[in-house]
Design a protein around this motif. Structure first.
Motif, mmCIF file in Angstrom:
data_model
loop_
_atom_site.group_PDB
_atom_site.id
_atom_site.type_symbol
_atom_site.label_atom_id
_atom_site.label_comp_id
_atom_site.label_asym_id
_atom_site.label_seq_id
_atom_site.Cartn_x
_atom_site.Cartn_y
_atom_site.Cartn_z
ATOM 1 N N THR A 80 -10.193 -10.864 6.509
ATOM 2 C CA THR A 80 -9.395 -9.729 6.040
ATOM 3 C C THR A 80 -9.151 -9.835 4.542
ATOM 4 O O THR A 80 -9.229 -8.843 3.812
ATOM 5 C CB THR A 80 -8.048 -9.684 6.782
ATOM 6 O OG1 THR A 80 -8.300 -9.614 8.185
ATOM 7 C CG2 THR A 80 -7.241 -8.490 6.358
ATOM 8 N N SER A 140 -12.606 -1.580 5.367
ATOM 9 C CA SER A 140 -12.633 -1.949 3.952
ATOM 10 C C SER A 140 -14.055 -2.065 3.418
ATOM 11 O O SER A 140 -14.389 -1.514 2.360
ATOM 12 C CB SER A 140 -11.896 -3.279 3.747
ATOM 13 O OG SER A 140 -10.562 -3.196 4.174
ATOM 14 N N TYR A 155 0.836 -1.203 0.000
ATOM 15 C CA TYR A 155 0.000 0.000 0.000
ATOM 16 C C TYR A 155 0.869 1.251 0.000
ATOM 17 O O TYR A 155 0.493 2.281 -0.557
ATOM 18 C CB TYR A 155 -0.921 0.003 1.221
ATOM 19 C CG TYR A 155 -1.878 1.173 1.246
ATOM 20 C CD1 TYR A 155 -3.059 1.143 0.511
ATOM 21 C CD2 TYR A 155 -1.591 2.312 1.980
ATOM 22 C CE1 TYR A 155 -3.924 2.213 0.515
ATOM 23 C CE2 TYR A 155 -2.452 3.391 1.988
ATOM 24 C CZ TYR A 155 -3.622 3.333 1.259
ATOM 25 O OH TYR A 155 -4.465 4.413 1.258
ATOM 26 N N CYS A 182 -12.845 -4.692 -2.088
ATOM 27 C CA CYS A 182 -12.479 -3.333 -2.509
ATOM 28 C C CYS A 182 -11.910 -3.326 -3.922
ATOM 29 O O CYS A 182 -12.149 -2.395 -4.694
ATOM 30 C CB CYS A 182 -11.460 -2.739 -1.543
ATOM 31 S SG CYS A 182 -12.086 -2.471 0.129
ATOM 32 N N THR A 230 -10.603 -7.135 1.750
ATOM 33 C CA THR A 230 -9.676 -6.411 0.877
ATOM 34 C C THR A 230 -9.984 -6.675 -0.587
ATOM 35 O O THR A 230 -9.958 -5.757 -1.422
ATOM 36 C CB THR A 230 -8.230 -6.831 1.192
ATOM 37 O OG1 THR A 230 -7.997 -6.740 2.594
ATOM 38 C CG2 THR A 230 -7.242 -5.936 0.475
ATOM 39 N N LEU A 285 -9.997 -3.559 10.404
ATOM 40 C CA LEU A 285 -9.682 -3.539 8.980
ATOM 41 C C LEU A 285 -10.873 -3.977 8.138
ATOM 42 O O LEU A 285 -11.136 -3.407 7.072
ATOM 43 C CB LEU A 285 -8.480 -4.434 8.692
ATOM 44 C CG LEU A 285 -8.027 -4.493 7.220
ATOM 45 C CD1 LEU A 285 -7.737 -3.093 6.692
ATOM 46 C CD2 LEU A 285 -6.797 -5.375 7.081
ATOM 47 N N TYR A 320 -15.666 1.601 1.704
ATOM 48 C CA TYR A 320 -15.424 1.566 0.262
ATOM 49 C C TYR A 320 -16.426 0.725 -0.532
ATOM 50 O O TYR A 320 -16.534 0.904 -1.748
ATOM 51 C CB TYR A 320 -14.015 1.019 -0.001
ATOM 52 C CG TYR A 320 -12.924 1.835 0.635
ATOM 53 C CD1 TYR A 320 -12.542 3.057 0.096
ATOM 54 C CD2 TYR A 320 -12.291 1.396 1.793
ATOM 55 C CE1 TYR A 320 -11.542 3.818 0.681
ATOM 56 C CE2 TYR A 320 -11.287 2.147 2.393
ATOM 57 C CZ TYR A 320 -10.924 3.357 1.833
ATOM 58 O OH TYR A 320 -9.940 4.115 2.424
#
Length: 289
Positions: A95, A141, A65, A102, A99, A137, A145
């Motif tokens: 997680t 996420s 990132y 997204c 992610t 997290l 988003y």
């Protein structure tokens, strides 16, 4: 990547855009072919090698990132998601799925599928009993988003608040700040009192100073300027923001503060009736995207 190679996961350092897009589409096809019940009934893989691979993918995505172009980060996330589906789920699956959801949104592959995967990630936290570890997290996420495109803003704001509170409880001040940084602009849209948001920002600035966390400082200053604009009708941009941006540019550190600053200037121009300036920043944003 060398560590993953030793475990049988071969990842290139640089890839062409076509290859990245092909990998993204391939991963999307793998996930879209499974129903919710199939996801939720998959067995947990407790193999130490698989858990090591998943942990390292998680660390690689986090580091990427800040260290690699966005497209390579998306490629790593897709490979992480493929490994997760091929080798079996683990406590890092929530997680991973959050992610990956997204990525589906960012690449405009499928908003509905991205939302489905994101909500499955939330359910997986409870299945594996890892809410405390994963909630900051996962909530960030999914609700900042992904779900924000489908669910009411206020419900997403509430979930980001939960992510913030869990991160503070865990002692993870950085992840708490990330949740708050996404919660505040959404709260503004929800009509939360400006004085309330201003107090949250001031408190966060004090906390960041206490923990020597400067990474999100420009966000708080930009938000403060936006609230001042809405409350007082004055066009202001903190000199600290400009200095921080120039410093980061000189050090070639990837960041998206310029996007945030452009939005502030667009809002300022619109609010003050400066049509040509507003159009300039609007076209600049569209050109970047």
């Amino acid at each position: 990547c060398l560590f993953l190679s030793e475990l049988g996961e071969n990842l290139p350092i640089v890839l062409e855009k076509d290859k990245i897009n092909a990998t993204s589409s391939e991963t999307y096809s793998m996930y879209s072919g499974l129903t919710n019940s199939e996801f939720l009934t998959m067995k947990e893989n407790k193999c130490r090698r698989h858990i090591a691979v998943m942990k390292f993918y998680s660390q690689l995505v986090t580091v990427s990132y800040h260290a690699v172009p966005r497209q390579m980060r998306q490629y790593y996330i897709c490979m992480w998601a493929q490994s997760n589906l091929t080798n079996g789920f683990s406590k890092l699956t929530p997680t991973c799925l959050a992610t990956f959801s997204c990525v589906l949104i960012n690449l405009n592959l499928d908003t509905k599928e991205g939302y489905r995967i994101g909500k499955i990630a939330v359910e997986m936290m409870h299945r594996f009993n890892v809410v405390a570890e994963c909630a900051p997290l996962v909530y960030l996420s999914v609700y900042a988003y992904v779900a924000i495109l489908v669910e009411p803003f206020q419900s997403c704001v509430d979930m980001m608040q939960k992510g913030y509170e869990q991160a503070m409880f865990n002692g993870d001040t950085y992840m708490a700040a990330c949740n708050l940084a996404q919660k505040i602009p959404k709260s503004l849209i929800c009509g939360i009192r400006l004085s309330t948001l201003d107090n949250e920002i001031r408190n966060q600035l004090k906390r960041d100073n206490g923990y020597s966390q400067k990474a999100l400082l420009p966000y708080w200053l930009i938000y403060q300027d936006t609230i001042s604009l809405l409350a007082d009708g004055q066009d202001v941009t903190s000199p600290t923001i400009e200095a921080d941006l120039l410093d980061r540019q000189s050090n070639s550190v990837p960041f998206d503060y310029l996007d945030c600053l452009s939005y502030l200037r667009l809002m300022s121009s619109y609010w003050l009736g400066q049509y040509e300036r507003a159009v300039y920043y609007a076209e600049r944003k569209l050109g970047d995207e």
